[in-house]
Design a protein around this motif. Structure first.
Motif, PDB file in Angstrom:
ATOM      1  N   GLY A  93       1.165  -4.599   1.568  1.00  0.00           N
ATOM      2  CA  GLY A  93       2.488  -5.177   1.307  1.00  0.00           C
ATOM      3  C   GLY A  93       2.761  -5.353  -0.169  1.00  0.00           C
ATOM      4  N   ARG A  94       3.133  -6.558  -0.574  1.00  0.00           N
ATOM      5  CA  ARG A  94       3.484  -6.846  -1.975  1.00  0.00           C
ATOM      6  C   ARG A  94       2.278  -6.782  -2.906  1.00  0.00           C
ATOM      7  N   PHE A  95       1.086  -6.617  -2.358  1.00  0.00           N
ATOM      8  CA  PHE A  95      -0.120  -6.536  -3.174  1.00  0.00           C
ATOM      9  C   PHE A  95      -0.561  -5.095  -3.423  1.00  0.00           C
ATOM     10  N   TRP A  96       0.120  -4.126  -2.788  1.00  0.00           N
ATOM     11  CA  TRP A  96      -0.220  -2.717  -3.023  1.00  0.00           C
ATOM     12  C   TRP A  96       0.217  -2.318  -4.423  1.00  0.00           C
ATOM     13  N   ASN A  97      -0.618  -1.504  -5.080  1.00  0.00           N
ATOM     14  CA  ASN A  97      -0.257  -1.054  -6.414  1.00  0.00           C
ATOM     15  C   ASN A  97      -1.038   0.187  -6.783  1.00  0.00           C
ATOM     16  N   THR A  98      -0.524   0.919  -7.765  1.00  0.00           N
ATOM     17  CA  THR A  98      -1.250   2.063  -8.307  1.00  0.00           C
ATOM     18  C   THR A  98      -2.208   1.628  -9.407  1.00  0.00           C
ATOM     19  N   LYS A  99      -2.042   0.413  -9.863  1.00  0.00           N
ATOM     20  CA  LYS A  99      -2.941  -0.149 -10.873  1.00  0.00           C
ATOM     21  C   LYS A  99      -3.973  -1.030 -10.172  1.00  0.00           C
ATOM     22  N   ILE A 100      -5.009  -1.390 -10.906  1.00  0.00           N
ATOM     23  CA  ILE A 100      -6.016  -2.312 -10.367  1.00  0.00           C
ATOM     24  C   ILE A 100      -5.611  -3.712 -10.826  1.00  0.00           C
ATOM     25  N   LEU A 101      -5.015  -4.456  -9.906  1.00  0.00           N
ATOM     26  CA  LEU A 101      -4.545  -5.814 -10.174  1.00  0.00           C
ATOM     27  C   LEU A 101      -5.226  -6.738  -9.174  1.00  0.00           C
ATOM     28  N   VAL A 102      -6.002  -7.678  -9.692  1.00  0.00           N
ATOM     29  CA  VAL A 102      -6.812  -8.533  -8.830  1.00  0.00           C
ATOM     30  C   VAL A 102      -6.427  -9.988  -9.042  1.00  0.00           C
ATOM     31  N   LEU A 103      -6.209 -10.682  -7.948  1.00  0.00           N
ATOM     32  CA  LEU A 103      -5.945 -12.121  -8.007  1.00  0.00           C
ATOM     33  C   LEU A 103      -7.265 -12.878  -8.012  1.00  0.00           C
ATOM     34  N   PRO A 104      -7.497 -13.693  -9.032  1.00  0.00           N
ATOM     35  CA  PRO A 104      -8.713 -14.511  -9.037  1.00  0.00           C
ATOM     36  C   PRO A 104      -8.767 -15.376  -7.769  1.00  0.00           C
ATOM     37  N   ASP A 105      -9.949 -15.448  -7.201  1.00  0.00           N
ATOM     38  CA  ASP A 105     -10.184 -16.225  -5.976  1.00  0.00           C
ATOM     39  C   ASP A 105      -9.408 -15.701  -4.775  1.00  0.00           C
ATOM     40  N   GLY A 106      -8.911 -14.474  -4.867  1.00  0.00           N
ATOM     41  CA  GLY A 106      -8.229 -13.866  -3.721  1.00  0.00           C
ATOM     42  C   GLY A 106      -9.241 -13.376  -2.693  1.00  0.00           C
ATOM     43  N   GLN A 107      -8.742 -12.970  -1.580  1.00  0.00           N
ATOM     44  CA  GLN A 107      -9.580 -12.446  -0.507  1.00  0.00           C
ATOM     45  C   GLN A 107      -9.429 -10.925  -0.444  1.00  0.00           C
ATOM     46  N   ARG A 108     -10.529 -10.252  -0.260  1.00  0.00           N
ATOM     47  CA  ARG A 108     -10.484  -8.803  -0.071  1.00  0.00           C
ATOM     48  C   ARG A 108      -9.840  -8.515   1.278  1.00  0.00           C
ATOM     49  N   VAL A 109      -8.924  -7.573   1.312  1.00  0.00           N
ATOM     50  CA  VAL A 109      -8.214  -7.226   2.545  1.00  0.00           C
ATOM     51  C   VAL A 109      -9.171  -6.522   3.501  1.00  0.00           C
ATOM     52  N   ALA A 110      -9.179  -6.980   4.752  1.00  0.00           N
ATOM     53  CA  ALA A 110     -10.047  -6.396   5.773  1.00  0.00           C
ATOM     54  C   ALA A 110      -9.250  -6.126   7.043  1.00  0.00           C
ATOM     55  N   GLU A 111      -7.977  -5.798   6.868  1.00  0.00           N
ATOM     56  CA  GLU A 111      -7.092  -5.509   8.004  1.00  0.00           C
ATOM     57  C   GLU A 111      -6.622  -4.065   7.911  1.00  0.00           C
ATOM     58  N   GLY A 112      -5.867  -3.635   8.925  1.00  0.00           N
ATOM     59  CA  GLY A 112      -5.330  -2.284   8.912  1.00  0.00           C
ATOM     60  C   GLY A 112      -6.443  -1.272   8.698  1.00  0.00           C
ATOM     61  N   PRO A 113      -6.183  -0.226   7.901  1.00  0.00           N
ATOM     62  CA  PRO A 113      -7.223   0.783   7.681  1.00  0.00           C
ATOM     63  C   PRO A 113      -8.395   0.259   6.860  1.00  0.00           C
TER      64      PRO A 113
END
Length: 170
Positions: A93-113
């Motif tokens: 969703g709004r976190f998809w990007n062509t750049k490497i943008l990481v939110l500190p203390d975020g969670q790694r996505v483990a849904e969908g593909p």
């Protein structure tokens, strides 16, 4: 020739829309405190992808717009790959990007593909760089950019992304 024009126009249009979406998403996640990794290699990645399209178009024109004898199955696989691309993009969703943008203390996505593979969008790009030229018998483009993309992903992009995720995410 018509088939090539339709497909290449669609894929280039898709990439332009994706760059726009990425820019909008970049502002969103940076407002949330995202940190960018790999900014130095990003222009080279963009350049490689632009050069891929220039080379593909040139080779297809040079060889006379020939389709592969098995272009229909290749096109069906290519369309399936596009479905995987859409699934990966929609999952982030709004976190998809062509750049490497990481939110500190975020969670790694483990849904969908992402349940099945760490980097589905890279799988998509690898397959596109092989399939699109093969549909139109652009074997030189398929070979050169498959190797270049593999080297770039394996030695630069994926290690940088993994480093960012290890450093900043749970």
């Amino acid at each position: 020739m018509i088939l090539f024009l339709i497909i290449i126009t669609w894929v280039i249009f898709q990439r332009i829309v994706e760059l726009y979406v990425a820019k909008v998403n970049e502002r969103h996640v940076k407002d949330l405190g995202a940190i960018e990794y790999g900014a130095r290699h990003y222009p080279y990645m963009v350049g490689m992808h632009v050069l891929f399209f220039v080379t593909l178009i040139s080779e297809v024109i040079w060889t006379g717009f020939q389709t592969s004898p098995v272009w229909q199955p290749l096109l069906l696989v290519f369309l399936g790959v596009q479905a995987l691309r859409l699934w990966a993009l929609m999952t982030l969703g709004r976190f998809w990007n062509t750049k490497i943008l990481v939110l500190p203390d975020g969670q790694r996505v483990a849904e969908g593909p992402y349940r099945f593979m760490k980097h589905p969008n890279y799988v998509v790009v690898i397959l596109e760089i092989v399939l699109l030229p093969l549909i139109f018998q652009a074997y030189v483009t398929a070979a050169i950019f498959s190797v270049a993309n593999f080297l770039f992903l394996y030695f630069i992009r994926i290690p940088k992304e993994e480093e960012a995720l290890r450093h900043y995410q749970k």
